[in-house]
Design a protein around this motif. Structure first.
Motif, short mmCIF file in Angstrom:
data_model
loop_
_atom_site.label_atom_id
_atom_site.label_comp_id
_atom_site.label_asym_id
_atom_site.label_seq_id
_atom_site.Cartn_x
_atom_site.Cartn_y
_atom_site.Cartn_z
N GLU A 1 0.80 3.76 -5.69
CA GLU A 1 -0.62 4.02 -5.85
C GLU A 1 -1.15 3.60 -7.22
O GLU A 1 -2.21 2.99 -7.32
N LYS A 2 -0.42 3.92 -8.28
CA LYS A 2 -0.91 3.62 -9.63
C LYS A 2 -0.66 2.19 -10.07
O LYS A 2 -1.45 1.61 -10.82
N ARG A 3 0.46 1.59 -9.58
CA ARG A 3 0.83 0.27 -10.08
C ARG A 3 0.85 -0.82 -9.02
O ARG A 3 0.92 -2.01 -9.35
N GLY A 4 0.84 -0.46 -7.74
CA GLY A 4 0.84 -1.45 -6.67
C GLY A 4 2.09 -2.31 -6.65
O GLY A 4 2.04 -3.48 -6.27
N LEU A 5 3.23 -1.74 -7.01
CA LEU A 5 4.47 -2.50 -7.12
C LEU A 5 5.23 -2.61 -5.80
O LEU A 5 6.16 -3.41 -5.70
N ALA A 6 4.88 -1.78 -4.82
CA ALA A 6 5.61 -1.78 -3.56
C ALA A 6 4.74 -1.15 -2.48
O ALA A 6 3.84 -0.36 -2.76
N TYR A 7 5.04 -1.52 -1.23
CA TYR A 7 4.41 -0.84 -0.09
C TYR A 7 5.27 0.35 0.32
O TYR A 7 4.77 1.44 0.54
N ALA A 8 6.59 0.12 0.43
CA ALA A 8 7.51 1.18 0.85
C ALA A 8 8.34 1.66 -0.33
O ALA A 8 9.06 0.88 -0.96
N VAL A 9 8.24 2.94 -0.63
CA VAL A 9 9.09 3.57 -1.64
C VAL A 9 9.23 5.04 -1.26
O VAL A 9 8.24 5.72 -1.01
#
Length: 420
Positions: free
Chosen positions: A279-287
């Motif tokens: 949410e804050k960094r947009g680094l992944a869809y699935a975590v």
């Protein structure tokens, strides 16, 4: 405090029956459980338990494979089977009036498999293995298990390997069935609208003749791998990373605190990993994170799928959040939210007869006390911020964690787990 609504009956020879009658239910869920899973196999026959599960559906002297399918459909049943590290289960859900017929079908499948079409079914499983190899997220999890439980059968894939599956012939599978599907290893679970006494009598009538035997002895003995980090090259769009450590046995007194720790870490959309990485960094869809509990061991795991350009930052943020959980207690607001989530997810699941049947079966397999719903809620409510902090310090030490990765090129992600 055990659940007083769950009734247990053991017959001579070791066959056990567990019943949870539910007057308000409109269905019955029936499971025939076998205390045999992938961890009980020798290396040279890895995957034989899962293969045997498949063969249960290939026919009996009374019904061929089509006959079994038609028999279930004739009573409107929803049937399937599954193999885990510690169990095999054949299960079905149906209307109460079909209980006797469902038991007839399932008992015949368990007692008298003909092992027809073995050669064809072995190749079906080989295709299943290859299908999993095309799922890098699942392969990252399997590679992580091979690190956490290195040298132990818990570190092997449940499905086995192409060579070991193809090496199982009729005679070897027949010997496996005779030695494994025995009275001490088999138990039956019924949950829903049923009468315990009648259910027990029906089970004894159909499965009371199971042969005797000895249950598998289990003791996890992992060895230290040469490296805590494993990379497998694969041309993928995403970089798939699994990291984790040894966790708790399923029946641990700390299991509710571990569930709370996992929920705070990566169990939902408000969890720290979801918020910080996605949410804050947009680094992944699935975590997300998850805990796997066995009878004498466990594993706490985190998964993230990210682009090659973002994966280093994603792993760095995950490591940062793991350290944060070890350094400071969760807030009162976060703890209360986690408790409400856990109570709701745990208790709402019990509205399903299938979930209740599975809860009993897994509890018996892992030696976990089957608590009444009110007691589960009470134990969740009793979890403190100090409990979560203590478990985080025991299980989230970066220097004791393992990491597996699958992607197009190797990146030194292990350095983020070296600790301060």
């Amino acid at each position: 405090m055990g659940d007083p609504n769950i009734r247990r009956r053991e017959f001579p020879g070791g066959l056990r029956v567990f019943t949870e009658p539910l007057e308000e239910a409109t269905s019955v869920s029936l499971g025939v459980w076998i205390r045999a899973g992938s961890r009980d196999e020798r290396d040279e026959v890895a995957g034989i338990t899962h293969l045997m599960e498949h063969m249960l559906f290939k026919g009996t002297p009374r019904m061929d494979a089509l006959g079994i399918a038609q028999a279930f459909e004739s009573i409107g049943a929803q049937e399937n089977a599954a193999t885990g590290e510690e169990y095999t289960v054949l299960y079905a859900r149906f209307l109460p009036e079909h209980l006797e017929r469902a038991l007839d079908i399932m008992s015949d499948m368990v007692l008298h498999p003909t092992l027809a079409d073995l050669e064809r079914e072995r190749e079906v499983i080989v295709e299943e293995i290859r299908m999993y190899e095309d799922r890098p997220d699942q392969m990252a999890d399997e590679h992580l298990s091979s690190l956490i439980f290195h040298g132990d059968p818990l570190g092997r894939p449940i499905i086995g390997y192409v060579d070991t599956v193809r090496g199982v012939d009729h005679e070897r599978l027949r010997r496996f069935h005779a030695a494994t599907y025995t009275a001490p290893n088999v138990f039956v679970v019924g949950a829903g609208r049923l009468e315990p006494e009648r259910f027990e009598a029906l089970v004894e009538e159909r499965l009371g003749g199971l042969p005797g035997g000895e249950p598998f002895a289990r003791a996890v003995r992992p060895k230290a791998p040469e490296s805590r980090f494993l990379f497998k090259p694969k041309e993928t769009e995403q970089y798939h990373v699994s990291l984790g450590s040894r966790g708790l046995p399923a029946g641990s007194e700390d299991r509710f605190a571990m569930a709370a720790l996992n929920n705070v870490l990566g169990g939902g959309m408000s969890s720290r990993l979801f918020q910080e990485v996605r949410e804050k960094r947009g680094l992944a869809y699935a975590v997300y994170s998850y805990h796997q509990g066995y009878s004498d061991a466990g594993a706490l795991k985190v998964y993230v799928g990210s682009t090659t350009n973002n994966v280093e930052e994603a792993v760095r943020v995950i490591a940062e959040q793991l350290e944060r959980l070890r350094e400071e207690p969760v807030s009162e607001e976060e703890l209360e939210r986690t408790k409400q989530q856990l109570k709701s997810s745990t208790l709402l699941a019990l509205e399903s007869t299938a979930a209740r049947m599975n809860r009993i079966g897994r509890g018996v397999v892992t030696g976990t006390e089957l608590l009444a719903p009110e007691e589960m809620a009470r134990r969740i409510e009793a979890v403190s911020a100090e409990d979560i902090l203590r478990l985080a310090r025991e299980h989230l030490d970066l220097k004791n964690m393992y990491l597996s990765a699958i992607g197009p090129r190797e990146i030194d992600l292990g350095r983020y787990l070296e600790g301060a």
